[in-house]
Design an enzyme around this catalytic site. Structure first.
Site, PDB file in Angstrom:
ATOM      1  N   THR A  47       0.842  -1.191   0.000  1.00 31.03           N
ATOM      2  CA  THR A  47       0.000   0.000   0.000  1.00 31.03           C
ATOM      3  C   THR A  47       0.875   1.239   0.000  1.00 31.03           C
ATOM      4  O   THR A  47       2.095   1.158  -0.151  1.00 31.03           O
ATOM      5  CB  THR A  47      -0.915   0.022   1.242  1.00 31.03           C
ATOM      6  OG1 THR A  47      -0.129   0.350   2.403  1.00 31.03           O
ATOM      7  CG2 THR A  47      -1.598  -1.319   1.451  1.00 31.03           C
ATOM      8  N   CYS A  48       0.250   2.378   0.187  1.00 31.96           N
ATOM      9  CA  CYS A  48       1.002   3.627   0.147  1.00 31.96           C
ATOM     10  C   CYS A  48       1.934   3.779   1.335  1.00 31.96           C
ATOM     11  O   CYS A  48       2.810   4.643   1.326  1.00 31.96           O
ATOM     12  CB  CYS A  48       0.051   4.823   0.079  1.00 31.96           C
ATOM     13  SG  CYS A  48      -1.016   4.985   1.525  1.00 31.96           S
ATOM     14  N   ARG A  50       3.021   0.709   3.389  1.00 33.15           N
ATOM     15  CA  ARG A  50       3.538  -0.550   3.916  1.00 33.15           C
ATOM     16  C   ARG A  50       3.784  -1.560   2.788  1.00 33.15           C
ATOM     17  O   ARG A  50       3.170  -1.503   1.729  1.00 33.15           O
ATOM     18  CB  ARG A  50       2.607  -1.161   4.960  1.00 33.15           C
ATOM     19  CG  ARG A  50       1.297  -1.706   4.464  1.00 33.15           C
ATOM     20  CD  ARG A  50       0.459  -2.226   5.628  1.00 33.15           C
ATOM     21  NE  ARG A  50       0.155  -1.128   6.557  1.00 33.15           N
ATOM     22  CZ  ARG A  50       0.743  -0.997   7.755  1.00 33.15           C
ATOM     23  NH1 ARG A  50       1.615  -1.884   8.185  1.00 33.15           N
ATOM     24  NH2 ARG A  50       0.426   0.024   8.537  1.00 33.15           N
ATOM     25  N   ARG A 119     -10.144   3.190   7.426  1.00 24.39           N
ATOM     26  CA  ARG A 119     -10.841   1.989   7.002  1.00 24.39           C
ATOM     27  C   ARG A 119     -10.378   1.454   5.649  1.00 24.39           C
ATOM     28  O   ARG A 119     -10.684   0.321   5.295  1.00 24.39           O
ATOM     29  CB  ARG A 119     -12.359   2.267   6.932  1.00 24.39           C
ATOM     30  CG  ARG A 119     -12.954   2.792   8.228  1.00 24.39           C
ATOM     31  CD  ARG A 119     -12.604   1.912   9.416  1.00 24.39           C
ATOM     32  NE  ARG A 119     -13.090   0.555   9.271  1.00 24.39           N
ATOM     33  CZ  ARG A 119     -12.629  -0.489   9.959  1.00 24.39           C
ATOM     34  NH1 ARG A 119     -11.615  -0.328  10.799  1.00 24.39           N
ATOM     35  NH2 ARG A 119     -13.139  -1.677   9.786  1.00 24.39           N
ATOM     36  N   GLU A 120      -9.631   2.262   4.867  1.00 23.29           N
ATOM     37  CA  GLU A 120      -9.218   1.772   3.552  1.00 23.29           C
ATOM     38  C   GLU A 120      -8.364   0.519   3.647  1.00 23.29           C
ATOM     39  O   GLU A 120      -8.418  -0.360   2.795  1.00 23.29           O
ATOM     40  CB  GLU A 120      -8.436   2.854   2.785  1.00 23.29           C
ATOM     41  CG  GLU A 120      -9.322   3.886   2.131  1.00 23.29           C
ATOM     42  CD  GLU A 120      -9.340   5.166   2.931  1.00 23.29           C
ATOM     43  OE1 GLU A 120      -8.865   5.147   4.099  1.00 23.29           O
ATOM     44  OE2 GLU A 120      -9.833   6.185   2.414  1.00 23.29           O
ATOM     45  N   THR A 194      -7.872   5.160 -10.904  1.00 21.79           N
ATOM     46  CA  THR A 194      -9.215   4.562 -10.914  1.00 21.79           C
ATOM     47  C   THR A 194      -9.342   3.424  -9.903  1.00 21.79           C
ATOM     48  O   THR A 194     -10.269   2.631  -9.980  1.00 21.79           O
ATOM     49  CB  THR A 194      -9.542   4.009 -12.318  1.00 21.79           C
ATOM     50  OG1 THR A 194      -8.515   3.078 -12.709  1.00 21.79           O
ATOM     51  CG2 THR A 194      -9.629   5.121 -13.346  1.00 21.79           C
ATOM     52  N   GLY A 195      -8.430   3.354  -8.940  1.00 23.44           N
ATOM     53  CA  GLY A 195      -8.454   2.280  -7.958  1.00 23.44           C
ATOM     54  C   GLY A 195      -9.325   2.604  -6.758  1.00 23.44           C
ATOM     55  O   GLY A 195     -10.194   3.486  -6.795  1.00 23.44           O
ATOM     56  N   ALA A 198      -9.262   6.143  -5.530  1.00 22.63           N
ATOM     57  CA  ALA A 198     -10.028   7.042  -6.392  1.00 22.63           C
ATOM     58  C   ALA A 198     -11.505   7.002  -6.018  1.00 22.63           C
ATOM     59  O   ALA A 198     -12.170   8.046  -5.915  1.00 22.63           O
ATOM     60  CB  ALA A 198      -9.832   6.656  -7.855  1.00 22.63           C
TER      61      ALA A 198
END
Length: 465
Positions: A47-48, A50, A119-120, A194-195, A198
């Site tokens: 992820t952004c 980790r 929560r993401e 677009t993920g 987004a």
């Protein structure tokens, strides 16, 4: 089987080091399962903030397989990212046994995030498992681990206030941007990507009253995303993006395309994109055009750009363009809100309880065979005693010219079965406890071997930064 995790996050590494380490993360799971025989399964979370690998290792009790897997993963990460093997090995925190579940459950619940309680990450953990399934790299143990992590995340969200206050990187970024922007109902936004981020950005903008939203993706997926989210798509060429930026107030860039494998026409294998999705020249052109259009105002309103991609969608030199404010992950980390300690402690207790239950379930499988054997033995005992009691009743009734009825025989069977199973309960508890203790001891022996690798890594790289 032994669970092994190698994790690196914003807590241990600066984001530049984390970016370098995870640049080849898309292929590591497949490569480690395909090339390291003791590894039966792998799930990768990237992820952004980790980069984490979870491995299911078929390890002998001497721990050599665990040490081999650890070094092998470091070699693969080094080869895919361009860092040295020593740097890769020293960048990871290695966990084995029960610590693996404890850490993952905390991650899934948002307790290890830049914005605690966001929560993401729960969705990212779910998608990591789906990707592993698609790649054929998951295992039964990893399925159980990650599904339990998702359930734990939901439990933390339901029983604490951490998940109910809108915490997320997107929300934090938009709050920071809002300090400079006009009121959101009058702003114009451009989303790059677009993920999942987004989609979260569209929802967060609408929650703030912003409905003028356009989406850009050089992958060509903007049209489908726009249709499903009721926003406007921008064409894939750079000039179309520059035009969209001319009258934009805020840009949320979260494509993560830089450093990710791209399927390019005419190329046999995917290639990594090294170019920034949004460079300084494009932003400068957009600002110049915006200034030329602002006839009455001395200069156009400021453009706020949020770069939520670990591998930097946006060229850092964009910050030098006049009238542009660039907020990247480092900025967001520095501005993350404080957390209520009581709620955090409550969430940690829920995670700890879930980890204990998971370990009991996982290690309890070692006791299943022993318990099944006890039940088989009990059934043999029931059959024997029922036969003896039935024969005795036949002998007692024979002098009177009678024989046992079906109800008599069923009554004997119920009585014997009830007594045997009552006596069996205590034996099951004792056998299960012994089997669990043996399983824990066996795993501890493997963990002790893996700890040698961990201690050597810490001695070589004490800061891991």
């Amino acid at each position: 089987m032994v669970l092994l995790s190698l994790t690196a996050s914003h807590r241990e590494l600066d984001l530049d080091a984390l970016e370098r380490l995870s640049s080849g993360s898309h292929s590591v799971g497949r490569e480690v399962v395909g090339s390291c025989r003791p590894v039966q399964g792998a799930v990768v979370i990237s992820t952004c903030n980790r980069f984490e690998l979870y491995l299911d290792v078929d390890a002998p009790l001497d721990g050599d397989a665990v040490r081999h897997a650890t070094h092998h993963v470091a070699d693969l990460v080094a080869a895919s990212s361009g860092v040295t093997t020593d740097t890769a090995a020293g960048s990871f925190t290695v966990r084995t046994g029960s610590e693996v579940a404890q850490h993952l459950f905390g991650v899934a619940a948002g307790l290890d995030s830049m914005v605690v309680g966001e929560r993401e990450i729960a969705g990212q953990v779910k998608r990591a498992l789906v990707t592993a399934r698609d790649d054929g790299t998951t295992s039964k143990t990893l399925e159980l681990l990650f599904q339990t992590a998702s359930r734990t995340s939901k439990r933390v969200g339901h029983h604490t206030t951490l998940g109910g206050v809108g915490r997320s990187l997107v929300a934090l970024g938009l709050d920071l941007a809002g300090e400079t922007l006009p009121p959101y109902p009058g702003t114009r936004a451009v989303i790059i990507g677009t993920g999942a981020y987004a989609g979260a950005s569209v929802a967060a903008l609408r929650a703030r009253g912003c409905h003028d939203v356009r989406v850009y993706s050089r992958s060509g997926r903007a049209a489908d995303f726009a249709a499903s989210h009721d926003v406007e798509a921008v064409a894939t060429d750079l000039e179309a993006l520059v035009e969209a930026l001319e009258d934009a107030d805020v840009v949320v860039s979260c494509s993560g395309a830089r450093g990710r494998a791209l399927d390019l026409p005419g190329v046999d294998a995917p290639e990594a994109s090294l170019a920034y999705v949004l460079d300084a020249a494009a932003v400068a052109r957009a600002r110049e055009r915006a200034a030329a259009r602002a006839e009455e105002a001395p200069e156009p309103p400021a453009l706020v750009i949020l770069d939520l991609a670990l591998h930097r969608d946006v060229d850092p030199r964009v910050a030098d363009v006049e009238g542009v404010l660039l907020y990247d992950l480092s900025t967001l980390k520095a501005n993350a809100p404080a957390t209520d300690h009581a709620e955090l402690d409550r969430a940690r207790d829920l995670v700890a309880d879930a980890a204990v239950r998971f370990e009991e379930t996982r290690l309890g499988r070692a006791a299943d065979a022993a318990v099944v054997e006890l039940f088989d033995e009990a059934e043999r005992q029931v059959e024997h005693e029922v036969a003896v009691e039935s024969a005795r009743l036949v002998e007692e009734l024979a002098p009177f010219g009678q024989s046992p009825t079906e109800a008599d025989l069923e009554g004997i069977a119920r009585t014997v079965r009830r007594r045997v199973h009552t006596e069996l309960h205590g034996r099951i508890v004792a056998v299960r406890a012994t089997a669990l203790a043996d399983a824990r001891a066996a795993e501890a022996a493997v963990v002790a071997g893996a700890e040698q690798t961990l201690r050597a890594s810490r001695a070589t790289h004490p800061s891991r930064a």
